[in-house]
Design an enzyme around this catalytic site. Structure first.
Site, PDB file in Angstrom:
ATOM      1  N   MET A 186       0.860  -1.190   0.000  1.00 23.70           N
ATOM      2  CA  MET A 186       0.000   0.000   0.000  1.00 23.70           C
ATOM      3  C   MET A 186       0.897   1.241   0.000  1.00 23.70           C
ATOM      4  O   MET A 186       1.646   1.425  -0.932  1.00 23.70           O
ATOM      5  CB  MET A 186      -0.927  -0.041   1.212  1.00 23.70           C
ATOM      6  CG  MET A 186      -2.147   0.776   0.991  1.00 23.70           C
ATOM      7  SD  MET A 186      -3.666  -0.186   1.003  1.00 23.70           S
ATOM      8  CE  MET A 186      -4.895   1.065   1.095  1.00 23.70           C
ATOM      9  N   CYS A 187       0.889   2.075   1.014  1.00 19.37           N
ATOM     10  CA  CYS A 187       1.633   3.319   1.131  1.00 19.37           C
ATOM     11  C   CYS A 187       0.857   4.490   0.525  1.00 19.37           C
ATOM     12  O   CYS A 187       0.091   4.319  -0.411  1.00 19.37           O
ATOM     13  CB  CYS A 187       3.013   3.293   0.461  1.00 19.37           C
ATOM     14  SG  CYS A 187       4.111   2.055   1.129  1.00 19.37           S
ATOM     15  N   GLY A 188       1.095   5.647   1.085  1.00 15.75           N
ATOM     16  CA  GLY A 188       0.507   6.861   0.551  1.00 15.75           C
ATOM     17  C   GLY A 188       1.603   7.869   0.309  1.00 15.75           C
ATOM     18  O   GLY A 188       2.561   7.954   1.083  1.00 15.75           O
TER      19      GLY A 188
ATOM     20  N   ARG B  98      -3.324   4.395   4.576  1.00 15.35           N
ATOM     21  CA  ARG B  98      -2.487   3.746   3.562  1.00 15.35           C
ATOM     22  C   ARG B  98      -1.110   3.393   4.101  1.00 15.35           C
ATOM     23  O   ARG B  98      -0.387   2.627   3.448  1.00 15.35           O
ATOM     24  CB  ARG B  98      -2.311   4.663   2.345  1.00 15.35           C
ATOM     25  CG  ARG B  98      -3.593   5.033   1.652  1.00 15.35           C
ATOM     26  CD  ARG B  98      -3.292   5.661   0.317  1.00 15.35           C
ATOM     27  NE  ARG B  98      -2.773   4.672  -0.591  1.00 15.35           N
ATOM     28  CZ  ARG B  98      -3.507   3.956  -1.422  1.00 15.35           C
ATOM     29  NH1 ARG B  98      -4.799   4.139  -1.475  1.00 15.35           N
ATOM     30  NH2 ARG B  98      -2.960   3.064  -2.197  1.00 15.35           N
TER      31      ARG B  98
ATOM     32  N   THR C 202       3.636   7.943   3.687  1.00 14.37           N
ATOM     33  CA  THR C 202       3.175   7.122   4.805  1.00 14.37           C
ATOM     34  C   THR C 202       3.365   5.686   4.382  1.00 14.37           C
ATOM     35  O   THR C 202       2.961   5.302   3.284  1.00 14.37           O
ATOM     36  CB  THR C 202       1.695   7.390   5.136  1.00 14.37           C
ATOM     37  OG1 THR C 202       0.883   7.027   4.028  1.00 14.37           O
ATOM     38  CG2 THR C 202       1.466   8.852   5.485  1.00 14.37           C
TER      39      THR C 202
END
Lengths: 299, 227
Positions: free
Chosen positions: A1-3, A32, A148
């Site tokens: 995921m990650c943002g 995220r 993030t």
């Protein structure tokens, strides 16, 4: 995921409010990436020509003593400012090789960033906590990028948090994962003499760009090279001293959205991170195309 | 018309109300304020109501829709009207990736552009896009229709089954096993009806039709007796 999020202020009158606009963008990406967060802030400061942002897990570390040792060794002015687990070393000497000094004299300390304008802060924890710890909302500057992290390719550590900085004033955040990072890291080590601080795939992408820029490429050409040489899924946001770029892989399965007004350019994994920016209701909003380089400012 | 304000209510509260699980069951028209790009708004509705969302929405807006007519006065994030069964979902701005993905029925109208993989794996839904669609639209589309008034990105209809694709503008490239097909009267008639339902001003004669060459997938009509 990650943002990931990025904000580039085109209007210098807004520079005082960079952190205020930027912090809520990163908080919006908490779901995220709740593992760790990192922020790269670009700010030009009068009489500062070289900066290093260093990190130590040791809360009792004497940063002032380190600065004094640096002054003695290099014979230049150096000022140090502690910010939570990080410390920013600033020098008015344009030729000051602060990073080189750390690598030589204090290899036990982690260099988060080096450059003339760039400062990187990162920590394990929720984005809101990390932003608060470093006082990001109160910071001024011209542009910022943030990340993030929900880790996939390497451990959840402060060092493994994005953004990654491998050359002066260049930094990169990444949503996705690279599949050829091991071989490319090896190649960059052996053929381009680059050094790595982690086993993280994103650091390899940052190092790749550092190498291409060092060879004389423009950011646009370097990113076109990245499209050929990096294998995997990625949306990148990249900062340079006075520029901001975005690139998605040719399949573009990692999300990205951009918005632009007269005053700013914003980029995020999801629209909600842009939804509070001033004037967003009249912004031009679009999704960056696959395998297409977008840049603002000079790169 | 009932007003639900996301500046005050959370998504689940709003969705329960739209689904008829709370509030007056006879309410039939809703407006939703301050969506701020939030996800899964108006998902899972299964009743004949009108919902107007005033602003941009996040992912999977109006997913699994049945019977309802949902209008987004703004842009939509990934997977708008995903797996729609019936009813109508209209986006007045643009839609992100995978608009109308896997939809079984009903109508999806995107007035602006739709991004990559629009109509991926559709199973009966009709999708009309006023602008252009991104790469790999109609990927593995099984049944239903994708109408594009603008252009189509690379690899249109890759690995397509029996869905029909109509494009008025340029097609960057066709995906594996997707070919241009003859526009016959039945197609022009279907297209005219769809354009009218979508409220789009375009003439069926301006479109080209694309579909499966039926060389890639294994369901050969001649083998029907073996299944």
């Amino acid at each position: 995921m990650c943002g990931i999020v990025g904000l580039y202020l085109k209007n210098p009158a807004l520079h005082d409010r960079l952190g205020e606009f930027f912090a809520p963008m990163l908080i919006e990406m908490t779901e995220r990436g709740p593992d760790s967060a990192g922020i790269a802030i670009y700010r030009e400061e009068p009489e500062v020509a070289a900066k290093v942002c260093a990190y130590s897990a040791d809360t009792r570390i004497d940063w002032s003593a380190i600065a004094r040792a640096m002054v003695d060794d290099l014979g230049i002015e150096v000022a140090v400012e502690r910010n939570a687990s990080h410390a920013v070393f600033r020098s008015p000497s344009p030729d000051a090789d602060l990073r080189g000094w750390f690598e030589r004299e204090r290899p036990d300390l982690r260099i988060m960033s080096s450059g003339a304008a760039l400062e990187i802060y990162k920590e394990v924890g929720l984005p809101a906590t990390v932003l608060e710890r470093f006082g990001i909302a109160g910071m001024q500057g011209s542009h910022a990028i943030g990340h993030t992290r929900m880790a996939t390719e390497s451990a959840v550590t402060t060092e493994g948090a994005h953004p990654f900085n491998t050359g002066d004033d260049l930094c990169l955040v990444h949503n996705g994962s690279l599949s050829n990072h091991n071989r490319l890291r090896d190649w960059l080590r052996r053929h381009a003499g680059l050094t790595f601080q982690t086993e993280n795939d994103t650091e390899v992408a940052a190092a790749y760009l550092t190498w291409r820029l060092r060879e004389g490429d423009s950011m646009e050409t370097a990113l076109e090279g990245a499209l050929r040489d990096l294998d995997g899924f990625y949306t990148f946001a990249i900062g340079t001293r006075s520029g901001f770029s975005v690139l998605r892989d040719p399949i573009a399965c990692k999300h990205a959205i951009m918005a632009e007004t007269e005053d700013w350019v914003g980029m995020a994994t999801e629209y909600r991170a842009l939804a509070r920016l001033p004037g967003v209701e009249n912004a031009r909003i679009w999704e960056p195309k696959p395998a297409t380089v977008y840049t603002w400012g000079s790169t | 018309m009932a007003t639900l304000d996301l500046a005050e209510l959370d998504i689940r509260t709003v969705n329960r109300r739209l689904q008829g699980r709370t509030g007056d069951p006879n309410e039939s028209a809703f407006e939703v304020l301050h969506p701020m790009g939030r996800h899964t708004l108006a998902a899972g509705i299964n009743r004949p109501i009108d919902v107007t969302i005033r602003g941009h929405v996040g992912y999977y807006c109006a997913g699994m829709n049945q019977q309802a007519r949902v209008t987004v006065e703004g842009n939509a994030g990934v997977g708008v009207a995903e797996n729609i069964m019936s009813g109508e979902v209209r986006v007045q701005g643009y839609a992100s990736q995978s608009a109308g993905a896997t939809g079984h029925g009903g109508l999806v109208v995107i007035e602006g552009d739709a991004s990559a993989r629009c109509g991926i794996s559709i199973k009966g839904v009709d999708i009309v896009v006023g602008g252009s669609v991104g790469a790999m639209s109609g990927f593995m589309a099984q049944f239903g229709t994708l109408v594009v008034l603008g252009d189509a990105g690379a690899d249109l209809g890759d690995s397509i089954y029996e869905a029909r694709l109509y494009v008025r503008g340029k097609v960057e490239s066709l995906g594996a096993d997707c070919i241009e097909k003859e526009m016959r009267d039945e197609h022009r008639q279907q297209l005219a009806e769809l354009l009218e339902r979508a409220g789009m001003d375009a003439r069926p004669e301006e479109f080209r039709r694309y579909g499966s060459a039926r060389q890639l997938y294994n369901f050969k009509v001649g083998n029907i007796g073996y299944y």
